[in-house]
Design a protein around this motif. Sequence first.
Motif, PDB file in Angstrom:
ATOM      1  N   LEU A  64       0.828  -1.205   0.000  1.00 47.89           N
ATOM      2  CA  LEU A  64       0.000   0.000   0.000  1.00 47.89           C
ATOM      3  C   LEU A  64       0.865   1.258   0.000  1.00 47.89           C
ATOM      4  O   LEU A  64       0.584   2.216  -0.724  1.00 47.89           O
ATOM      5  N   GLU A  65       1.921   1.228   0.783  1.00 37.98           N
ATOM      6  CA  GLU A  65       2.827   2.371   0.830  1.00 37.98           C
ATOM      7  C   GLU A  65       3.488   2.595  -0.531  1.00 37.98           C
ATOM      8  O   GLU A  65       3.614   3.740  -0.991  1.00 37.98           O
ATOM      9  N   GLU A  66       3.888   1.507  -1.194  1.00 36.06           N
ATOM     10  CA  GLU A  66       4.482   1.632  -2.534  1.00 36.06           C
ATOM     11  C   GLU A  66       3.480   2.234  -3.516  1.00 36.06           C
ATOM     12  O   GLU A  66       3.832   3.101  -4.322  1.00 36.06           O
ATOM     13  N   ARG A  67       2.244   1.800  -3.463  1.00 37.47           N
ATOM     14  CA  ARG A  67       1.226   2.330  -4.376  1.00 37.47           C
ATOM     15  C   ARG A  67       0.924   3.787  -4.092  1.00 37.47           C
ATOM     16  O   ARG A  67       0.696   4.570  -5.012  1.00 37.47           O
ATOM     17  N   ASP A  68       0.906   4.145  -2.828  1.00 37.76           N
ATOM     18  CA  ASP A  68       0.704   5.557  -2.483  1.00 37.76           C
ATOM     19  C   ASP A  68       1.824   6.406  -3.072  1.00 37.76           C
ATOM     20  O   ASP A  68       1.580   7.490  -3.605  1.00 37.76           O
TER      21      ASP A  68
END
Length: 80
Positions: A64-68
């Motif tokens: 999720l952090e990577e996608r953000d």
Amino acid sequence: MATADRGPVIRLQGGPNDKWQYYEQDFLECIFRDSGLGAPDDIHSLQQALIDREQQLLELRRQLEERDDELAGPERPMVS
């Protein structure tokens, strides 16, 4: 005259009070186990499942952090 088999005989040294304490303890353990409040029979598999879920949660948070970061894109300088 034959007697009916009633299972094992438990002899306690302290007399009637010890007998009732034994039955009370056994009864309370049964209630506690049947209520679901006691430790489950297969605690090790539940502990392993918990560890697996925690690892899965950490991996999903990382994704999720990577996608953000991807959605935020490169930062552009402020134009005044």
